[in-house]
Design a protein around this motif. Structure first.
Motif, PDB file in Angstrom:
ATOM      1  N   LEU A 152       2.299   2.868  13.119  1.00  0.00           N
ATOM      2  CA  LEU A 152       1.315   1.996  12.468  1.00  0.00           C
ATOM      3  C   LEU A 152      -0.059   2.645  12.437  1.00  0.00           C
ATOM      4  CD1 LEU A 152       2.299  -1.472  14.017  1.00  0.00           C
ATOM      5  CD2 LEU A 152       2.934  -0.553  11.779  1.00  0.00           C
ATOM      6  N   ALA A 153      -0.392   3.388  13.494  1.00  0.00           N
ATOM      7  CA  ALA A 153      -1.694   4.062  13.523  1.00  0.00           C
ATOM      8  C   ALA A 153      -1.796   5.119  12.434  1.00  0.00           C
ATOM      9  CB  ALA A 153      -1.913   4.701  14.898  1.00  0.00           C
ATOM     10  N   ALA A 154      -0.635   5.658  12.022  1.00  0.00           N
ATOM     11  CA  ALA A 154      -0.618   6.629  10.921  1.00  0.00           C
ATOM     12  C   ALA A 154      -0.565   5.925   9.557  1.00  0.00           C
ATOM     13  CB  ALA A 154       0.570   7.570  11.077  1.00  0.00           C
ATOM     14  N   GLU A 155      -0.739   4.591   9.569  1.00  0.00           N
ATOM     15  CA  GLU A 155      -0.766   3.759   8.357  1.00  0.00           C
ATOM     16  C   GLU A 155       0.577   3.742   7.624  1.00  0.00           C
ATOM     17  OE1 GLU A 155      -4.120   4.896   5.998  1.00  0.00           O
ATOM     18  OE2 GLU A 155      -5.517   4.759   7.685  1.00  0.00           O
ATOM     19  N   ASP A 156       1.660   3.869   8.422  1.00  0.00           N
ATOM     20  CA  ASP A 156       3.012   3.740   7.884  1.00  0.00           C
ATOM     21  C   ASP A 156       3.506   2.348   8.266  1.00  0.00           C
ATOM     22  OD1 ASP A 156       5.645   3.828   7.169  1.00  0.00           O
ATOM     23  OD2 ASP A 156       6.166   5.607   8.348  1.00  0.00           O
ATOM     24  N   HIS A 157       3.618   1.453   7.292  1.00  0.00           N
ATOM     25  CA  HIS A 157       3.921   0.054   7.598  1.00  0.00           C
ATOM     26  C   HIS A 157       5.420  -0.270   7.547  1.00  0.00           C
ATOM     27  CE1 HIS A 157       4.481  -0.503   3.251  1.00  0.00           C
ATOM     28  NE2 HIS A 157       3.317   0.133   3.086  1.00  0.00           N
ATOM     29  N   GLU A 158       6.264   0.703   7.243  1.00  0.00           N
ATOM     30  CA  GLU A 158       7.712   0.439   7.186  1.00  0.00           C
ATOM     31  C   GLU A 158       8.327   0.662   8.570  1.00  0.00           C
ATOM     32  OE1 GLU A 158       9.188   2.886   4.028  1.00  0.00           O
ATOM     33  OE2 GLU A 158       8.431   1.548   2.459  1.00  0.00           O
TER      34      GLU A 158
ATOM     35  N   PHE B 266      14.450  -0.268  14.729  1.00  0.00           N
ATOM     36  CA  PHE B 266      15.875  -0.496  15.015  1.00  0.00           C
ATOM     37  C   PHE B 266      16.593   0.838  15.218  1.00  0.00           C
ATOM     38  CE2 PHE B 266      20.289  -1.475  14.341  1.00  0.00           C
ATOM     39  CZ  PHE B 266      20.443  -2.775  14.794  1.00  0.00           C
ATOM     40  N   LEU B 267      16.344   1.787  14.335  1.00  0.00           N
ATOM     41  CA  LEU B 267      17.009   3.089  14.430  1.00  0.00           C
ATOM     42  C   LEU B 267      16.577   3.846  15.690  1.00  0.00           C
ATOM     43  CD1 LEU B 267      16.742   4.209  10.693  1.00  0.00           C
ATOM     44  CD2 LEU B 267      18.794   3.425  11.884  1.00  0.00           C
ATOM     45  N   CYS B 268      15.294   3.759  16.036  1.00  0.00           N
ATOM     46  CA  CYS B 268      14.809   4.446  17.247  1.00  0.00           C
ATOM     47  C   CYS B 268      15.395   3.819  18.501  1.00  0.00           C
ATOM     48  CB  CYS B 268      13.284   4.407  17.299  1.00  0.00           C
ATOM     49  SG  CYS B 268      12.496   5.532  16.118  1.00  0.00           S
ATOM     50  N   GLY B 269      15.461   2.484  18.521  1.00  0.00           N
ATOM     51  CA  GLY B 269      16.056   1.821  19.682  1.00  0.00           C
ATOM     52  C   GLY B 269      17.522   2.169  19.853  1.00  0.00           C
ATOM     53  N   GLY B 270      18.252   2.219  18.731  1.00  0.00           N
ATOM     54  CA  GLY B 270      19.686   2.474  18.817  1.00  0.00           C
ATOM     55  C   GLY B 270      20.064   3.928  18.943  1.00  0.00           C
TER      56      GLY B 270
ATOM     57  N   ARG C  29       0.847  -1.192   0.000  1.00  0.00           N
ATOM     58  CA  ARG C  29       0.000   0.000   0.000  1.00  0.00           C
ATOM     59  C   ARG C  29       0.888   1.250   0.000  1.00  0.00           C
ATOM     60  NH1 ARG C  29      -5.414  -0.843   1.584  1.00  0.00           N
ATOM     61  NH2 ARG C  29      -5.805  -2.933   2.455  1.00  0.00           N
ATOM     62  N   GLU C  30       0.352   2.312  -0.532  1.00  0.00           N
ATOM     63  CA  GLU C  30       1.076   3.578  -0.516  1.00  0.00           C
ATOM     64  C   GLU C  30       0.952   4.205   0.873  1.00  0.00           C
ATOM     65  OE1 GLU C  30       1.142   7.889  -2.858  1.00  0.00           O
ATOM     66  OE2 GLU C  30      -0.182   6.261  -3.526  1.00  0.00           O
ATOM     67  N   ILE C  31       2.055   4.706   1.366  1.00  0.00           N
ATOM     68  CA  ILE C  31       2.050   5.335   2.691  1.00  0.00           C
ATOM     69  C   ILE C  31       1.542   6.758   2.542  1.00  0.00           C
ATOM     70  CG2 ILE C  31       3.492   6.067   4.629  1.00  0.00           C
ATOM     71  CD1 ILE C  31       5.408   3.777   3.882  1.00  0.00           C
ATOM     72  N   PRO C  32       0.535   7.159   3.343  1.00  0.00           N
ATOM     73  CA  PRO C  32       0.004   8.526   3.215  1.00  0.00           C
ATOM     74  C   PRO C  32       1.049   9.556   3.621  1.00  0.00           C
ATOM     75  CG  PRO C  32      -0.902   7.439   5.156  1.00  0.00           C
ATOM     76  CD  PRO C  32      -0.156   6.392   4.392  1.00  0.00           C
ATOM     77  N   PRO C  33       0.915  10.811   3.134  1.00  0.00           N
ATOM     78  CA  PRO C  33       1.866  11.860   3.535  1.00  0.00           C
ATOM     79  C   PRO C  33       1.839  12.052   5.053  1.00  0.00           C
ATOM     80  CG  PRO C  33       0.498  12.586   1.698  1.00  0.00           C
ATOM     81  CD  PRO C  33      -0.095  11.307   2.187  1.00  0.00           C
ATOM     82  N   LEU C  34       3.020  12.190   5.633  1.00  0.00           N
ATOM     83  CA  LEU C  34       3.135  12.309   7.086  1.00  0.00           C
ATOM     84  C   LEU C  34       3.743  13.659   7.450  1.00  0.00           C
ATOM     85  CD1 LEU C  34       4.596   8.760   7.851  1.00  0.00           C
ATOM     86  CD2 LEU C  34       2.238   9.508   8.170  1.00  0.00           C
ATOM     87  N   PRO C  35       3.338  14.234   8.592  1.00  0.00           N
ATOM     88  CA  PRO C  35       3.968  15.492   9.045  1.00  0.00           C
ATOM     89  C   PRO C  35       5.452  15.269   9.361  1.00  0.00           C
ATOM     90  CG  PRO C  35       2.510  14.594  10.736  1.00  0.00           C
ATOM     91  CD  PRO C  35       2.286  13.785   9.511  1.00  0.00           C
ATOM     92  N   TRP C  36       6.229  16.339   9.404  1.00  0.00           N
ATOM     93  CA  TRP C  36       7.689  16.225   9.553  1.00  0.00           C
ATOM     94  C   TRP C  36       8.092  15.509  10.832  1.00  0.00           C
ATOM     95  CZ3 TRP C  36      10.099  18.232  13.800  1.00  0.00           C
ATOM     96  CH2 TRP C  36       9.374  19.151  14.567  1.00  0.00           C
ATOM     97  N   TYR C  37       7.319  15.708  11.920  1.00  0.00           N
ATOM     98  CA  TYR C  37       7.708  15.108  13.191  1.00  0.00           C
ATOM     99  C   TYR C  37       7.474  13.598  13.235  1.00  0.00           C
ATOM    100  CZ  TYR C  37       2.703  15.722  14.141  1.00  0.00           C
ATOM    101  OH  TYR C  37       1.321  15.696  14.058  1.00  0.00           O
ATOM    102  N   ARG C  38       6.847  13.051  12.190  1.00  0.00           N
ATOM    103  CA  ARG C  38       6.676  11.596  12.122  1.00  0.00           C
ATOM    104  C   ARG C  38       7.719  10.940  11.218  1.00  0.00           C
ATOM    105  NH1 ARG C  38       2.327   9.109  14.288  1.00  0.00           N
ATOM    106  NH2 ARG C  38       0.538  10.360  14.944  1.00  0.00           N
ATOM    107  N   THR C  39       8.663  11.720  10.741  1.00  0.00           N
ATOM    108  CA  THR C  39       9.733  11.156   9.922  1.00  0.00           C
ATOM    109  C   THR C  39      10.813  10.544  10.813  1.00  0.00           C
ATOM    110  OG1 THR C  39      10.786  13.332   9.794  1.00  0.00           O
ATOM    111  CG2 THR C  39       9.302  12.720   7.993  1.00  0.00           C
ATOM    112  N   THR C  40      11.795   9.902  10.187  1.00  0.00           N
ATOM    113  CA  THR C  40      12.754   9.083  10.944  1.00  0.00           C
ATOM    114  C   THR C  40      13.585   9.886  11.933  1.00  0.00           C
ATOM    115  OG1 THR C  40      12.902   7.549   9.074  1.00  0.00           O
ATOM    116  CG2 THR C  40      14.640   7.428  10.723  1.00  0.00           C
TER     117      THR C  40
END
Length: 591
Positions: free
Chosen positions: A509-515, A521-525, A437-448
């Protein structure tokens, strides 16, 4: 190899034996007049712990042939280079202002000593395996504002005070006589008589407790108060924040489950929203699966290594001045646990339907060792250029290469073969659709990057007070022995890392971002990046380190340590997120 517990037990036993064997002099009994070994170790600037030199790199005189002590691997890695000292301290034999040796210092040697005194050089010796320190000289600045008017003096009289219990040495102290000095201010030849005095005193302290003096220095009441305040502060912060997040998460999840249950009972043609909407994509395997599996395997190995280091510390292996014990343990346990990295990485890679498991195994072996090796090559070259004791001899490098070739690599390959043959399948409660599925556009604070910043701050806030004491021990002269408190802080770190990663994974996941795989891993580390940021603060605000060699050693090796934390905590974060994602998708009906 499918059950690596045998190797782990073997690793602990071997390391315990290697590191717990005290030096050859530590359990000697002596008769009156017996020679007790006194070794000169190293000299160097007090504020630059990595920049140390051999004792006789400075023009000290010697009382005869200088004999080098044979050292273990950990001692060499620690930069210890023990040689026979010019002073003779026979058991219970007092001496008063005895001349050890005489030397006429040339202008060049006077200038060499003056530079050492100007940089606050200290010396370190070992007497019956008990440490001795002292400064080489002093700078007279009294009444002088211009540095060119300062006077420089070299101490030439050392006063030893030794305590004994029956036929054993218990304690030794050394003071420099401030009135017996050599003037180094001018560039001219001077005569120096290096003298020493020895006094003996009897004590009731048993031999088994002679190291307590050093252990207790980090357990003083005001230090313990700070450590316990650190733990209480961490616990309160963690309880409040995790409790707050847990309440929100559980309430939201409960509402989600009720909503999805009602949706199933109602019309089936209602459009799904939230995390259930992406059930066909949430278990889609991540990009760069070979790198992901290698990072997971390396992180698991480093986590295992850390646990065993804590086990050895808690049973008392790393007592103060057990020279090189920690380095020996790190090398041995890392070599013996490489099979865990191979097994975990290859098994997980095969679960992700990877095909080139040999390349994955090579990547696993190089992921942490590669950057560490490159950093070591650069820093060892710097140490060689400085002629410092941190430069490893060729023989030691050969030993490390042999350990890597004959132990680490074969175990890594065996673990990889076992992982490939494990035939484990990835347990996904939902079937993955053919097209993502295509990931919907997300606000900047939801990026990596912003998510990593949020994820790393909370675990770092739980450990930053304790970090100062660790840094002051590793990169200074403070003794750290409160391993029980450190272990509690480590457990808190793991809990907070796991929880914050789970929370951020849910919001993703609630923002429908499945990646979510790499993100978890990056958040934990990301705590590892915060620790490296703390390195900058510590270097410039809390330490007096200076010079190219010390700076490169500090930031070079801390980069490797923080990278190790990144891999380890990233693995913890991903594992926690994987358990959570499996749990919530098992709780709903997925078509």
């Amino acid at each position: 190899m499918k059950n690596p517990s045998t190797i782990l037990v073997l690793a602990v036993l071997i390391t315990f034996c290697v590191t717990h064997v005290r030096s050859d002099a530590s359990d000697h009994r002596y008769n009156d007049g017996d020679a007790v070994p006194l070794y000169a170790n190293k000299v160097g600037p007090f504020h630059n712990p990595s920049e140390t030199y051999r004792y006789f790199d400075l023009p000290f005189c010697s009382a005869g042939d200088v004999k080098e002590k044979r050292e273990a691997l950990g001692e060499v890695l620690n930069g210890d280079r023990l040689v026979s000292a010019p002073y003779k301290l026979e058991f219970r034999k007092e001496k008063d202002t005895e001349v050890a040796c005489r030397r006429k210092l040339t202008k060049e040697e006077v200038a060499q000593f003056r530079t050492a005194v100007k940089k606050d050089y200290y010396f370190q010796m070992y007497y019956d395996d008990l440490p001795i320190w002292g400064f080489l000289g002093k700078v007279d600045k009294e009444g002088k504002t211009d540095p060119s008017e300062y006077k420089y003096f070299l101490y030439k009289h050392i006063q030893f005070e030794v305590m004994y219990n029956k036929d054993r040495v218990i304690e030794i102290g050394a003071k420099m006589d401030p009135h017996s000095v050599v003037d180094l201010t001018e560039d001219k030849d001077v005569d120096a008589d290096f003298m020493y005095t020895v006094k003996w005193r009897e004590t009731n302290i048993p031999f088994e407790n002679r190291m307590d003096k050093y252990s207790q220095s980090s357990s003083l009441p005001h230090h313990l108060e700070i450590h316990w305040f650190s733990i209480i502060n961490s616990c309160v912060t963690v309880l409040l924040l995790t409790g707050f997040l847990a309440t929100i998460l559980m309430r939201v999840l409960k509402n989600d489950f009720m909503k999805y249950a009602q949706d199933e009972e109602a019309a089936d043609d209602q459009e799904e929203t939230g995390w259930k909407y992406i059930h066909g994509d949430v278990f889609r395997f991540p990009k760069h699966k070979s790198l992901f599996a290698a990072a997971h395997g390396s992180g698991t190995q480093l986590f295992t290594l850390t646990i065993f280091i804590f086990m050895l510390a808690l049973v008392g292996v790393f007592y103060p001045y057990n020279r090189g014990a920690l380095f020996t343990a790190l090398v041995v346990i890392y070599a013996l646990t490489s099979g865990i990295a191979g097994y975990t990485a290859t098994s997980f890679y095969c679960q992700l339907e990877g095909t080139n498991w040999v390349r994955n195994l090579l990547l696993t072996g190089c992921l942490f060792c590669g950057p560490l090796f490159l950093t070591f090559c650069f820093l060892n070259t710097v140490a060689i250029a400085y002629s410092a004791t941190a430069a490893l001899p060729f023989g030691t490098i050969v030993v490390i290469v042999l350990i890597w070739t004959l132990v680490t690599s074969p175990l890594l390959v065996l673990g990889g073969i076992a992982g490939k043959n494990s035939k484990a399948e990835f347990q996904a409660p939902c079937r993955t659709t053919k097209y993502p599925r295509e990931i919907p556009p997300l606000p900047w604070y939801r990026t990596t990057i912003p998510q990593m910043a949020m994820a790393g701050f909370l675990p770092f806030s739980a450990i930053y007070i304790e970090l100062y004491y660790i840094f002051a021990s590793v990169w200074g002269h403070r003794i750290y022995t409160i391993y029980s408190i450190l272990f509690i802080v480590f457990i808190i770190l793991l809990i907070v890392t796991a929880f914050i990663t789970v929370a951020l994974t849910y919001f993703q996941l609630a923002a429908e971002d499945h990646e979510w795989w790499w993100r978890s891993f990056l958040c934990g580390g990301s705590t590892g990046l915060f620790i490296y940021g703390y390195c900058l603060y510590y270097y410039y605000a809390r330490s007096d380190m200076s010079g190219f060699m010390q700076t490169s050693f500090f930031f070079g090796y801390m980069a490797c340590i923080c990278y190790g934390f990144f891999l380890m905590l990233g693995t913890v974060g991903f594992r926690a997120a994987l358990l959570f994602v499996r749990h919530i998708y098992k709780s709903i009906k997925c078509e």
